[in-house]
Design an enzyme around this catalytic site. Structure first.
Site, PDB file in Angstrom:
ATOM      1  CD  GLU A 259      -6.839  10.322   3.799  1.00 54.04           C
ATOM      2  OE1 GLU A 259      -8.036  10.344   3.157  1.00 54.04           O
ATOM      3  OE2 GLU A 259      -6.089   9.624   3.437  1.00 54.04           O
TER       4      GLU A 259
ATOM      5  CG  ASP B 200      -2.136  -0.834   0.989  1.00 53.00           C
ATOM      6  OD1 ASP B 200      -2.444  -1.043  -0.018  1.00 53.00           O
ATOM      7  OD2 ASP B 200      -2.519  -1.580   2.071  1.00 53.00           O
TER       8      ASP B 200
ATOM      9  CE  LYS C 167     -13.698  13.853   3.992  1.00 48.24           C
ATOM     10  NZ  LYS C 167     -14.810  13.489   4.566  1.00 48.24           N
TER      11      LYS C 167
ATOM     12  CB  ALA D  96     -13.359   0.144  -1.437  1.00 53.45           C
TER      13      ALA D  96
ATOM     14  CB  SER E 168     -16.895   9.663   3.271  1.00 51.69           C
ATOM     15  OG  SER E 168     -15.933  10.840   3.370  1.00 51.69           O
TER      16      SER E 168
ATOM     17  CG  ASP F 226      -6.103  -4.284   3.017  1.00 47.92           C
ATOM     18  OD1 ASP F 226      -6.346  -4.010   1.911  1.00 47.92           O
ATOM     19  OD2 ASP F 226      -5.676  -3.511   4.146  1.00 47.92           O
TER      20      ASP F 226
ATOM     21  CG  ASP G 267     -13.743  11.280   7.573  1.00 50.92           C
ATOM     22  OD1 ASP G 267     -13.281  10.128   8.151  1.00 50.92           O
ATOM     23  OD2 ASP G 267     -13.390  11.479   6.296  1.00 50.92           O
TER      24      ASP G 267
END
Length: 698
Positions: free
Chosen positions: A367, A326, A413, A396, A401, A540, A363
């Protein structure tokens, strides 16, 4: 034994250092004493038969012992002082077997010491079980079952593995990871909600749902794995064992035919000498150290704070062709943070800040929090009733979101293409200004997130990410080893290409979904390649399970940890690069000692063969000028026995590894261990012969 795997990483003061050295000496003393005891236990034929090469030596020891008691058991004794000679021979063969057992016991002892340290973290504790009606009752931790809910507060030991379903708190995981810094655990986080039994909560309170029954938790599995009680041979180890068994059979056939040849030249040969020749020729060095190398490989991985589910996983690392990594947190420094708001379509900084704040208020990702902080710094405000608003989580598939606001408004965004589709679905449109801004941010190596309200795009959030220093050199080393590096990211193609070029990876997959990861891994495997990857989230898990080597982060979800075949206690995704080096070192060590063991046969052959034909007066064969037939046989077998303990440190530590291709490594090993394996025994056997002569054993 230290109570964690990372005691070696501390930097104690001088007094502490002396105390640590004293403690280490005590630990090693007991480790060696226990290994010496276990080496005798392993003489049991039920155990010895598992190693074909050493079992041949074990049988030879019994036969020579019988010949010591009755030298004429298989015919007239041909040696001078046959009982003394046979007694010395049986003693040497016994120690050959014992040294091989001791080597394996040392490796197993290190694993048992780690297991003992882990057991100290396990203790029966009182758990506060939370019933469905909210009543809390105190129960033993051993009575907890999967699905039970418990309540823990500051100072409590977390009694079993689980997932945080409510609350946020700091947890001390030093008993597992060795790191004293507390780890923040909170509900709703994909990578910070998993907790491990035996760790301690040091602030606030949590409600935890138990995910494993007693005896099946993470520490329990770690104890079983590092102790090696259920260790099974790896495919390469099995293949090499078969090869060594075949070589032993070939040498047996050679030895069986020698009496006829010796009889033809009127040089009768005794059974003890034939047995000595057989033991000298079969690859006892690698046969005695083969299991030790495998166990030590898992031990070296454990020293890196990585728990492997099997030796097969460690061995597979040595054959990895493709490494899937990643971008965020592995190639780059970690969480991307909002650097700048770039308004478009005539909107102002304050307008995009308001919409970005509204889209990020629910959120909880790093980020999202950084976007909200930057917006607040710019004075963002959005008047709405929080109780009437609803957060929309990132997925994904949607790749965005946001928040559903009162009155039917939708703040979003996410990836630029995803926001474009969202706006179009609401009869909005994008503009060339959006594409130009998107490309400008991407070419800076940043991640552009588009921000929209209903059917209108307000601008771009510039998320900044920095490539880790030195990562390019590490990828270059992997390339020299023949390993391709593939960067996987949810970023757009332009950003991905900039980061990929700066990091020096071989290729990248942009805008990747979980399905893309699995598809790529399967594609690589279809061409015969072995693939390794890291991951920490539930998304994952399928790819980790599909990969030949999957390394899950300790901070990751239970699904990720159970799908992988390795767990990194430090949660450092770049650790996979080190694990691959350990896997390759394991294979190289095994190959180097195999080359050395087989090369040794040349000297031992020329030491013993002259003994067989001594009556034929073929003195030219004795070019080593050994003192006597008895001295020649004893010297060769003493060397054969002593070389096993001499190589125990190398088997445990591994051959020095350099990032070279397979052909370059093979050439280096043949030069060092092949040539060394031919020359060293000639010198050593001659020196032992001189010593035997001096003490009068010849």
């Amino acid at each position: 034994m230290a109570t964690n795997f990372k005691a070696r990483r501390t930097n104690p003061r001088s007094g502490d250092r002396r105390q640590a050295r004293k403690k280490a000496k005590t630990i090693n003393k007991w480790l060696y004493l226990r290994a010496m005891k276990d080496a005798f236990v392993k003489l049991n034929p039920k155990y010895a038969i598992k190693n074909p090469v050493i079992f041949v030596v074990w049988v030879a020891t019994i036969i020579i012992l019988l010949l010591t008691i009755d030298p004429n058991l298989f015919g007239p004794a041909l040696q001078k002082n046959p009982q003394v000679f046979n007694g010395l021979l049986s003693g040497i063969l016994f120690f050959t077997v014992w040294f091989a057992n001791f080597a394996e016991a040392i490796a197993q002892g290190r694993g048992k010491a780690q297991a003992d340290a882990l057991r100290l973290t396990k203790s029966e504790a009182i758990a506060k079980k939370l019933a469905a009606d909210g009543i809390i009752s105190e129960v033993s931790s051993t009575s907890l079952r999967q699905g039970d809910n418990i309540y823990v507060i500051a100072g409590d030991i977390i009694p079993a593995d689980g997932e945080v379903i409510m609350g946020i708190a700091s947890v001390d995981e030093s008993a597992i990871t060795g790191e004293s810094a507390p780890v923040l655990k909170e509900s709703g986080s994909d990578v910070a909600s998993s907790v491990t039994g035996g760790t301690r909560i040091i602030s606030d309170e949590l409600i935890i749902r138990i995910t494993h029954d007693p005896g099946k938790g993470f520490i329990d599995r770690m104890i079983v794995l590092v102790e090696g009680a259920e260790r099974s041979k790896t495919p390469n180890e099995i293949a090499l064992t078969v090869l060594l068994a075949v070589l032993s059979l070939v040498f047996l056939l050679v030895v069986v035919t020698l009496p006829a040849l010796a009889y033809y030249v009127n040089s009768p040969v005794s059974v003890p000498v034939l047995i000595a020749l057989l033991v000298a020729l079969i690859p006892t060095t690698i046969g005695g150290l083969l299991s030790t190398i495998g166990i030590a490989g898992m031990d070296r991985v454990a020293q890196f704070n990585v728990i492997a589910t099997s030796g097969r996983a460690v061995e597979a690392c040595g054959d990895v062709n493709t490494l899937v990594l990643d971008k965020t947190g592995t190639i780059t420094l970690g969480n991307r943070l909002a650097e700048e708001f770039i308004p478009i379509n005539g909107h102002s900084i304050s307008e995009i800040a308001n919409v970005a704040w509204a889209a990020s208020v629910f959120d909880n990702t790093p980020e999202g929090k950084s976007i909200a902080r930057l917006a607040e710094k710019l004075g963002a405000r959005f008047d709405f009733d929080f109780n009437q608003a609803e957060g929309v989580d990132f997925s994904a598939k949607t790749r965005m979101s946001g928040t559903n606001l009162p009155g039917g408004y939708e703040a979003r965004k996410g990836a630029v293409e995803a926001i474009k589709e969202f706006v179009r679905s609401r009869n909005g449109r994008d503009t060339p200004e959006l594409d130009a801004t998107y490309e400008r941010v991407s070419r800076l190596g940043g991640t552009p997130l588009a921000v929209s309200l209903d059917n209108e795009i307000y601008g771009i959030v510039y998320l900044k990410d920095i490539v880790k220093p030195g990562i390019r050199d590490r990828f270059l080393a992997l390339r020299r080893m023949g390993v391709d590096t593939i960067m996987v990211t949810g970023d757009n193609g332009i950003t991905a290409s900039v980061i990929a070029k700066e990091a020096g990876v071989d290729d990248f997959i942009a805008e990747a979904t979980p399905e893309d990861k699995i598809s790529f891994i399967k594609k690589e495997q279809a061409t015969g390649k072995l693939v390794a990857m890291t991951g920490d989230g539930t998304n994952d898990a399928p790819a980790l399970a599909q990969a030949n080597v999957g390394v899950a982060m300790n901070t990751g979800t239970q699904a990720a940890k159970e799908a992988a075949n390795m767990v990194d206690l430090d949660s450092d995704p770049t650790k996979l690069i080190d694990i691959i080096s350990i896997g390759k070192q394991l294979l190289i060590t095994r190959g180097a000692l195999t080359i050395f063991s087989i090369a040794n046969d040349i000297a031992k052959y020329f030491a013993i063969i002259p003994v067989i034909f001594v009556a034929a007066n073929l003195q030219s064969l004795n070019f080593m000028n050994l003192t006597s037939p008895n001295s020649a046989v004893l010297s060769a077998l003493i060397y054969n026995a002593l070389i096993i303990p001499a190589f125990i440190p190398l088997a445990l530590k591994g051959v020095r590894f350099s990032p070279l291709t397979a052909n370059q490594l093979l050439q280096r090993n043949i030069l060092i261990y092949g040539l060394g394996g031919v020359i060293a025994p000639f010198i050593a056997i001659k020196l032992i012969d001189l010593l035997i002569t001096v003490v009068g054993l010849a």
